[in-house]
Design an enzyme around this catalytic site. Sequence first.
Site, short mmCIF file in Angstrom:
data_model
loop_
_atom_site.label_atom_id
_atom_site.label_comp_id
_atom_site.label_asym_id
_atom_site.label_seq_id
_atom_site.Cartn_x
_atom_site.Cartn_y
_atom_site.Cartn_z
N GLU A 138 0.92 -1.09 0.14
CA GLU A 138 0.08 -0.10 0.09
C GLU A 138 0.88 1.24 0.08
O GLU A 138 0.44 2.21 -0.59
CB GLU A 138 -0.92 -0.11 1.18
CG GLU A 138 -1.96 -0.95 0.89
CD GLU A 138 -2.84 -1.12 2.14
OE1 GLU A 138 -3.99 -1.61 2.10
OE2 GLU A 138 -2.66 -0.49 3.24
N HIS A 171 -10.24 0.49 0.38
CA HIS A 171 -10.90 -0.48 1.57
C HIS A 171 -12.07 -0.75 1.59
O HIS A 171 -12.60 -1.66 2.56
CB HIS A 171 -10.32 0.19 2.86
CG HIS A 171 -8.71 -0.11 3.00
ND1 HIS A 171 -7.84 1.01 2.27
CD2 HIS A 171 -7.89 -0.59 3.87
CE1 HIS A 171 -6.54 0.85 2.75
NE2 HIS A 171 -6.53 -0.27 3.64
#
Length: 240
Positions: A138, A171
Site C-alpha cells: 500500500e 478499503h
Amino acid sequence: MKREYWIVLIVYIAMQLSSFAGIPAFMFGFRLFGWRQEFVVPVWLITSFTLAFLIILVILRKEMKPGVHSERNTSIGHSIKWAILGVFLALFAQYTAAIIERLIGIELGSKNTQEILTIINAFPLAILVTSIIGPILEEIVFRKIIFGAFYKRFNFFISALISSVVFALVHMEPEHLLIYSAMGFTFAFLYVKTKRILVPIFAHVSMNTMVVLVQSVYKDDIERLMREAEAVQNFIGGFL
C-alpha cells in the site's frame, strides 16, 4: 510516470481482482485433496499478496540499489526519528478521525478489520499479509507512486487528498472515509518529510501490527484489565 510504476499499478490491481478466479480455483483444489475449506481464503490471500510483492520487488529492484534514488538524500538518524514518531502520529490521526466520525453519527468499528481478525484467528500465518506485506504494498502504490505522481504537479494538500481518498475507497468502507484518509495524509506527510518510503512503511506496519495484537492476541487480557479497573473504580466510588 515511469513505465515501471504503471506495471506496478497493474500488478496491484490484478492482485486485488484475482480473488474472483483464485478463490474458486483454490476451493476446487482443497475439495479435491480433502483439505479444510475454511483455509481457502487465508491461503489465497497469502499466495496472491506474496506473489504480487515479489513481482513488484523485481520491477523496482533498480531503485532499491544504494545511491540510485533521491530517497537516499536524508540522514538515517532523521528518518529513524520520524519513523518512530510516525507511529504515534498515525495512531493520533486515526483516533481523532474516529472521534469526529462518532460525533457526526457514524458507528465505531470496522467490518474490514473484524473480517481480517477472523481470518487471522482461523489461520494465524495470515498476519504476514495484514501486518507486513499488505502495508508495504500500500505504501509503494499509494504513497510512492500515486501520491508521488500528483506531488510533482500539485501541492502537498491536493496530492495527499487525492491519494488518501483513493487509499480509503480501496478499503471498501466509504463510511470510514475520514479515518482512512487521515492515515493516508499522515503517511504522505512522513514520506515528504523524510523522502524515504521506508518511513511510512515502518509506521504503517507498526500500526497494523499493534491493532492486530490488541484486538486478537491480547484481546482477552485487555478485556480482563478493563473489568478489573472498572471493579476498582466502583469499589472506590462506594466510599465517596
